[in-house]
Design a protein around this motif. Structure first.
Motif, mmCIF file in Angstrom:
data_model
loop_
_atom_site.group_PDB
_atom_site.id
_atom_site.type_symbol
_atom_site.label_atom_id
_atom_site.label_comp_id
_atom_site.label_asym_id
_atom_site.label_seq_id
_atom_site.Cartn_x
_atom_site.Cartn_y
_atom_site.Cartn_z
ATOM 1 N N GLN A 1 0.828 -1.206 0.000
ATOM 2 C CA GLN A 1 0.000 0.000 0.000
ATOM 3 C C GLN A 1 0.866 1.262 0.000
ATOM 4 O OE1 GLN A 1 -4.016 -0.420 2.155
ATOM 5 N NE2 GLN A 1 -2.664 -1.754 3.331
ATOM 6 N N LEU A 2 2.013 1.181 0.662
ATOM 7 C CA LEU A 2 2.932 2.325 0.610
ATOM 8 C C LEU A 2 3.452 2.538 -0.809
ATOM 9 C CD1 LEU A 2 5.643 3.314 3.129
ATOM 10 C CD2 LEU A 2 6.318 2.965 0.766
ATOM 11 N N ARG A 3 3.809 1.451 -1.483
ATOM 12 C CA ARG A 3 4.309 1.587 -2.849
ATOM 13 C C ARG A 3 3.230 2.099 -3.800
ATOM 14 N NH1 ARG A 3 9.169 2.675 -1.878
ATOM 15 N NH2 ARG A 3 10.640 0.954 -1.591
ATOM 16 N N VAL A 4 2.010 1.643 -3.630
ATOM 17 C CA VAL A 4 0.921 2.174 -4.456
ATOM 18 C C VAL A 4 0.692 3.646 -4.123
ATOM 19 C CG1 VAL A 4 -1.551 2.016 -4.963
ATOM 20 C CG2 VAL A 4 -0.164 -0.064 -4.796
ATOM 21 N N ASN A 5 0.856 4.009 -2.855
ATOM 22 C CA ASN A 5 0.765 5.416 -2.463
ATOM 23 C C ASN A 5 1.830 6.248 -3.173
ATOM 24 O OD1 ASN A 5 1.778 7.714 -0.505
ATOM 25 N ND2 ASN A 5 -0.332 7.310 0.086
ATOM 26 N N ARG B 1 2.993 5.619 -6.107
ATOM 27 C CA ARG B 1 2.511 5.790 -7.475
ATOM 28 C C ARG B 1 1.417 6.859 -7.547
ATOM 29 N NH1 ARG B 1 6.392 4.951 -9.181
ATOM 30 N NH2 ARG B 1 7.189 3.199 -10.391
ATOM 31 N N LEU B 2 0.567 6.898 -6.546
ATOM 32 C CA LEU B 2 -0.471 7.929 -6.515
ATOM 33 C C LEU B 2 0.148 9.317 -6.366
ATOM 34 C CD1 LEU B 2 -3.236 6.235 -4.330
ATOM 35 C CD2 LEU B 2 -3.479 7.034 -6.695
ATOM 36 N N ARG B 3 1.173 9.437 -5.565
ATOM 37 C CA ARG B 3 1.843 10.733 -5.412
ATOM 38 C C ARG B 3 2.486 11.158 -6.734
ATOM 39 N NH1 ARG B 3 5.795 10.393 -0.508
ATOM 40 N NH2 ARG B 3 5.820 12.652 -0.725
ATOM 41 N N ASP B 4 3.067 10.201 -7.454
ATOM 42 C CA ASP B 4 3.602 10.527 -8.782
ATOM 43 C C ASP B 4 2.475 10.973 -9.720
ATOM 44 O OD1 ASP B 4 6.091 9.788 -7.860
ATOM 45 O OD2 ASP B 4 5.982 7.753 -8.683
ATOM 46 N N LEU B 5 1.331 10.271 -9.625
ATOM 47 C CA LEU B 5 0.179 10.632 -10.456
ATOM 48 C C LEU B 5 -0.278 12.054 -10.142
ATOM 49 C CD1 LEU B 5 -2.304 10.107 -12.292
ATOM 50 C CD2 LEU B 5 -3.413 9.050 -10.291
ATOM 51 N N TYR B 6 -0.357 12.399 -8.884
ATOM 52 C CA TYR B 6 -0.805 13.744 -8.508
ATOM 53 C C TYR B 6 0.222 14.798 -8.890
ATOM 54 C CZ TYR B 6 -5.228 12.842 -6.218
ATOM 55 O OH TYR B 6 -6.545 12.539 -5.979
ATOM 56 N N ALA B 7 1.498 14.428 -8.845
ATOM 57 C CA ALA B 7 2.518 15.396 -9.281
ATOM 58 C C ALA B 7 2.334 15.726 -10.761
ATOM 59 C CB ALA B 7 3.912 14.833 -9.022
ATOM 60 N N ASP C 1 10.003 7.366 -12.662
ATOM 61 C CA ASP C 1 10.129 6.770 -13.988
ATOM 62 C C ASP C 1 10.456 5.284 -13.934
ATOM 63 O OD1 ASP C 1 12.576 7.178 -12.847
ATOM 64 O OD2 ASP C 1 13.567 7.849 -14.679
ATOM 65 N N ALA C 2 10.517 4.703 -12.718
ATOM 66 C CA ALA C 2 10.845 3.283 -12.568
ATOM 67 C C ALA C 2 9.561 2.482 -12.348
ATOM 68 C CB ALA C 2 11.794 3.081 -11.395
ATOM 69 N N PRO C 3 9.509 1.243 -12.852
ATOM 70 C CA PRO C 3 8.326 0.407 -12.612
ATOM 71 C C PRO C 3 8.279 -0.048 -11.155
ATOM 72 C CG PRO C 3 10.033 -0.855 -13.722
ATOM 73 C CD PRO C 3 10.521 0.559 -13.676
ATOM 74 N N LEU C 4 7.114 -0.479 -10.702
ATOM 75 C CA LEU C 4 6.997 -1.004 -9.351
ATOM 76 C C LEU C 4 7.894 -2.234 -9.211
ATOM 77 C CD1 LEU C 4 3.152 -0.658 -8.723
ATOM 78 C CD2 LEU C 4 4.991 0.622 -7.628
ATOM 79 N N PRO C 5 8.565 -2.385 -8.068
ATOM 80 C CA PRO C 5 9.596 -3.433 -7.936
ATOM 81 C C PRO C 5 9.049 -4.823 -7.624
ATOM 82 C CG PRO C 5 9.485 -2.147 -5.922
ATOM 83 C CD PRO C 5 8.507 -1.520 -6.878
ATOM 84 N N PHE C 6 7.779 -5.061 -7.844
ATOM 85 C CA PHE C 6 7.214 -6.373 -7.535
ATOM 86 C C PHE C 6 6.229 -6.767 -8.624
ATOM 87 C CE2 PHE C 6 5.158 -3.024 -4.991
ATOM 88 C CZ PHE C 6 3.905 -3.004 -5.577
#
Length: 492
Positions: free
Chosen positions: A186-190, A192-198, A272-277
């Motif tokens: 959930q932290l990692r998805v968070n 991604r959401l912060r990147d989305l909002y940026a 710019d990096a993919p999720l690590p899992f």
């Protein structure tokens, strides 16, 4: 020093005969032998899905289950939690306590041997007043013969409790590992959401500048500028809230690792990096496997076994207790002559004790033990049913989420196209800024929903692994193998 031996062959024969008789009686055991409480186990899970086609070796007892996600950071965090988590350490200490209790219960099967030594001086009035000295040294031994299996049933109960505690330790580890993995995902998805909002805030700022430029050119209304400003500030507030959520996830991970939040931080994944899992394929096995692969179910079953053994302990109180004792040594008035043949003394004895009246105490304890077994059996069935439900819940969740994510991805692509068209039309002056705001809001909402669905999918996958035991096996605690056709809940 002369050797110490029985003075007559007759005494040796009597002693041997007594030991043989008690050994034969000790073969008796009161109370019913344990039979695992019956369960109506379904042949297969109701839910079906492609994840059940995975190879069984994907997750097993020889592999750390969290490694199937392929994230080195997650592997390191859970490794630290396994060593430092206080809940796991407490469960490990309780397990050591039960191991010590089992050793103490086993000690009751052996004789108690002690040494004595004494010296005294006293006055007697026999044949005139005189002072006498006495010296003594010797060995004593006593042994309670387990005629009716009370000690053996106590050991059986202690062994089952030890196994249950070992299962609880495994359950604590699995719970901590799963909770940490869920918080991490959930932290990692968070992130991604912060990147989305940026990215979204940058787009909203450009849109606000466009609205201001159109208004300055006289081709847009002041309300368009106000809408753009409102949209930008609302998105900024939501972005700040994401930071608060991330801090909570980070604090939770620190606590699970046995560290204070101030001592831990986790760097975000680069934008710019993919999720690590990756989401792994999860084999679920058959419902019957769940009885041996979930530590909480195994623990509840062992508690039922311990409760069954306690029935035998309670029923042994109806029968007499036999204690054998022996002592030997030397006693005399002169310390220097203490270890000579004339001062040698010995004794053998047997004591049989039987309670004749206790006001119904033994009957009450027997009924209490039977009721405790019935309660433990019901708890075992309930925990098992809850395990089946948890597996079915997450199988269903993963099946539905798989379909929902596919549809949501289509919604995101459609919203992206709608936003592009709305901005093009606004620049051309063929639509109002309200259309732009609506399209951009729909895009952000759908992108956020897609990220939340990913988080739910990851959490559900971890929960399913936990629900199926995480590769743990009941064989890890080597349950006691006893069987009988007797049903303890029907014993009278």
């Amino acid at each position: 020093m002369p050797p110490f031996r029985l003075p007559t062959v007759r005494s040796q024969i009597v002693c041997a005969a007594l030991l043989a008789a008690t050994a034969a009686l000790a073969a008796c055991t009161t109370g019913p032998d344990y039979v695992r409480p019956a369960l109506d186990v379904p042949a297969a899970y109701r839910e079906d899905g492609p994840w059940k086609l995975a190879e069984p070796g994907v997750i097993d007892s020889n592999r750390m289950w969290w490694q199937v996600y392929g994230d080195p950071t997650l592997n390191d965090l859970i490794a630290q939690a396994n060593l430092a988590n206080q809940t796991v350490q407490r469960a490990e200490a309780v397990y050591r306590q039960t191991q010590a209790a089992l050793a103490a219960a086993g000690a009751a099967q052996l004789p108690v041997v002690g040494a004595t030594a004494g010296a005294g001086r006293g006055r007697t009035n026999n044949n005139g007043t005189r002072l006498t000295d006495t010296f003594s040294a010797g060995l004593t031994a006593s042994w309670e013969v387990d005629l009716w299996g009370s000690i053996r049933r106590s050991i059986e109960a202690s062994q089952a409790l030890t196994q249950s505690s070992g299962d609880d330790l495994a359950a604590a580890r699995l719970s901590i590992q799963a909770t940490l993995a869920q918080n991490y995902f959930q932290l990692r998805v968070n992130d991604r959401l912060r990147d989305l909002y940026a990215r979204t805030l940058a787009a909203y700022e450009r849109s606000a500048q466009l609205a201001q430029a159109q208004y300055s050119a006289g081709t847009a209304l002041r309300s368009d500028v106000a809408l753009a400003e409102t949209q930008l500030r609302t998105a900024q507030a939501l972005a700040i809230d994401l930071e608060a959520q991330r801090n909570l996830y980070e604090h939770a991970i620190a606590m699970l690792m046995g560290r204070a939040p101030a001592q831990f931080s986790l760097a975000p994944v680069p934008a710019d990096a993919p999720l690590p899992f990756t989401l792994p394929a999860i084999p679920t096995g058959l419902p019957s496997d769940l009885l041996e692969r979930r530590p909480d179910i195994a623990s509840a079953e062992r508690l039922a076994a311990a409760a069954n053994a306690n029935i035998g302990v309670a029923r042994a109180a109806y029968y007499p207790r036999l204690t054998l004792s022996a002592s030997g040594g030397y006693a005399g008035p002169v310390f220097g002559d203490l270890l000579t043949t004339p001062t040698r003394v010995w004794s053998l004895g047997a004591a049989l004790a039987q309670t004749l009246f206790d006001g119904g105490l033994r009957k009450a304890r027997d009924a209490q033990a039977v009721a405790a077994f019935d309660a433990a059996a019901a708890q075992y069935r309930q925990v098992t049913l809850a395990g089946f439900q948890e597996v079915e819940d997450n199988l269903s969740t993963l099946r539905v989420l798989d379909r929902e994510i596919a549809v949501q991805d289509q919604a995101v692509r459609a919203a992206q196209l709608a936003e592009q068209l709305a901005l093009t039309q606004y620049r051309a002056g063929t639509t109002t800024y309200l259309s732009v705001v609506t399209a951009q809001t729909l895009l952000l909402t759908n992108q956020r929903t897609a990220a939340q669905l990913l988080a739910r999918q990851l959490v559900a996958s971890v929960t399913l692994i936990r629900a199926t035991g995480g590769g743990w096996s009941a064989a890890d605690t080597a349950p006691l193998a006893v069987s009988s056709t007797d049903s303890p809940s029907l014993a009278k």
